[in-house]
Enzyme design. Sequence first.
Site, mmCIF file in Angstrom:
data_model
loop_
_atom_site.group_PDB
_atom_site.id
_atom_site.type_symbol
_atom_site.label_atom_id
_atom_site.label_comp_id
_atom_site.label_asym_id
_atom_site.label_seq_id
_atom_site.Cartn_x
_atom_site.Cartn_y
_atom_site.Cartn_z
ATOM 1 N N LYS A 15 45.583 41.044 5.639
ATOM 2 C CA LYS A 15 46.477 40.220 4.819
ATOM 3 C C LYS A 15 47.630 41.045 4.251
ATOM 4 C CE LYS A 15 43.412 39.040 1.717
ATOM 5 N NZ LYS A 15 42.212 39.774 2.163
ATOM 6 N N ARG A 90 41.911 34.009 -5.665
ATOM 7 C CA ARG A 90 40.681 34.444 -5.006
ATOM 8 C C ARG A 90 39.470 33.650 -5.482
ATOM 9 N NH1 ARG A 90 42.132 40.094 -3.765
ATOM 10 N NH2 ARG A 90 40.528 41.133 -2.555
ATOM 11 N N ARG A 129 39.387 52.913 6.948
ATOM 12 C CA ARG A 129 40.651 52.828 6.217
ATOM 13 C C ARG A 129 40.867 54.055 5.334
ATOM 14 N NH1 ARG A 129 42.386 47.074 3.907
ATOM 15 N NH2 ARG A 129 41.131 47.424 2.055
ATOM 16 N N ARG A 162 39.452 54.865 -0.309
ATOM 17 C CA ARG A 162 39.345 54.145 -1.582
ATOM 18 C C ARG A 162 37.874 53.992 -1.936
ATOM 19 N NH1 ARG A 162 42.997 48.850 -0.876
ATOM 20 N NH2 ARG A 162 41.057 47.908 -1.593
ATOM 21 N N ARG A 173 32.120 43.350 -1.814
ATOM 22 C CA ARG A 173 33.395 42.634 -1.652
ATOM 23 C C ARG A 173 33.243 41.480 -0.673
ATOM 24 N NH1 ARG A 173 37.260 47.217 0.118
ATOM 25 N NH2 ARG A 173 38.951 45.694 0.049
HETATM 26 P P1 AMP Z 1 42.555 44.104 -2.487
HETATM 27 O O1 AMP Z 1 43.479 45.277 -2.475
HETATM 28 O O2 AMP Z 1 43.268 42.793 -2.368
HETATM 29 O O3 AMP Z 1 41.416 44.245 -1.507
HETATM 30 O O4 AMP Z 1 41.889 44.077 -3.948
HETATM 31 C C1 AMP Z 1 41.103 45.142 -4.384
HETATM 32 C C2 AMP Z 1 40.254 44.726 -5.563
HETATM 33 O O5 AMP Z 1 41.078 44.308 -6.643
HETATM 34 C C3 AMP Z 1 39.312 43.574 -5.334
HETATM 35 O O6 AMP Z 1 38.109 43.973 -4.693
HETATM 36 C C4 AMP Z 1 39.078 43.108 -6.769
HETATM 37 O O7 AMP Z 1 38.217 43.976 -7.452
HETATM 38 C C5 AMP Z 1 40.457 43.257 -7.375
HETATM 39 N N1 AMP Z 1 41.273 42.037 -7.217
HETATM 40 C C6 AMP Z 1 42.419 41.911 -6.495
HETATM 41 N N2 AMP Z 1 42.876 40.657 -6.566
HETATM 42 C C7 AMP Z 1 41.999 39.967 -7.347
HETATM 43 C C8 AMP Z 1 41.907 38.624 -7.775
HETATM 44 N N3 AMP Z 1 42.814 37.706 -7.421
HETATM 45 N N4 AMP Z 1 40.856 38.290 -8.571
HETATM 46 C C9 AMP Z 1 39.938 39.168 -8.942
HETATM 47 N N5 AMP Z 1 39.944 40.453 -8.571
HETATM 48 C C10 AMP Z 1 40.974 40.855 -7.767
#
Ligand code: AMP
Length: 219
Positions: A15, A90, A129, A162, A173
């Site tokens: 994404k 989300r 990654r 990460r 996740r």
């Molecule tokens: P991402 O980089 O999009 O994979 O996001 C990494 C982490 O950030 C996720 O696993 C959540 O812990 C947090 N996070 C990002 N976006 C959201 C969201 N919309 N709601 C809740 N937690 C979020």
Amino acid sequence: MGLRVIFLGPPGAGKGTQAGRLGGHLRVPKISTGDMLRDAIAAGTALGRVAGPLMEKGGLVPDELLNGIIDERLSQPDCAKGYILDGFPRTLKQAEGFEHMKRGDATTDMYVLNVEVPRDELLRRLSGRRWCPHCQSTYHIYNNPPKDDSLCDKDRTLLIQREDDKETAVARRLAEYDDRTAPLIEYYRGRSRFHTVNGYRPPDTVFAELKGLFVKAPA
Ligand code: AMP
């Protein structure tokens, strides 16, 4: 109201990559909540201190916090002509909150791009990654390695894995995705410009399909 696009899909679906490319193509900002939260952690803000431990374990950050930072971000001048969201909404609470934001999803002409990728491929992508803690660029040890072993191509910072790309966090996740985010597919299907794309293909192929959705009909 400008062009509004959201991305749905599990972690590792690509994404972020596609949202970034589409934002450049359509000339609207790409807003990644994951990047915003990681910036807050790096800056040591109050938000970062709450988000950090939750994110490390692969859990979600509370809806009220996300709704607050997105509402505020969307009211910035650069979002007047539209935006692409990567990682928000989300959960159903976030989707509902989004509907009440000034520049949120109040109508049905928003694009919802749902990226599908098989589970074993997601695991392969996430475990390989690597990430630049300075500029947040991402690489993959096989699919997209940096030019110089373990160093970011852009700023030569040492790449790391990460914390939330490690095995236990990844499992959490994916479970959060299944429980809380996947129901948004049915929520948005039929009430938006909903499009499912097969993300199990090279990034250029996926991007070509997405770009095609935004070709203007001749006047
Ligand atoms: P991402 O980089 O999009 O994979 O996001 C990494 C982490 O950030 C996720 O696993 C959540 O812990 C947090 N996070 C990002 N976006 C959201 C969201 N919309 N709601 C809740 N937690 C979020």
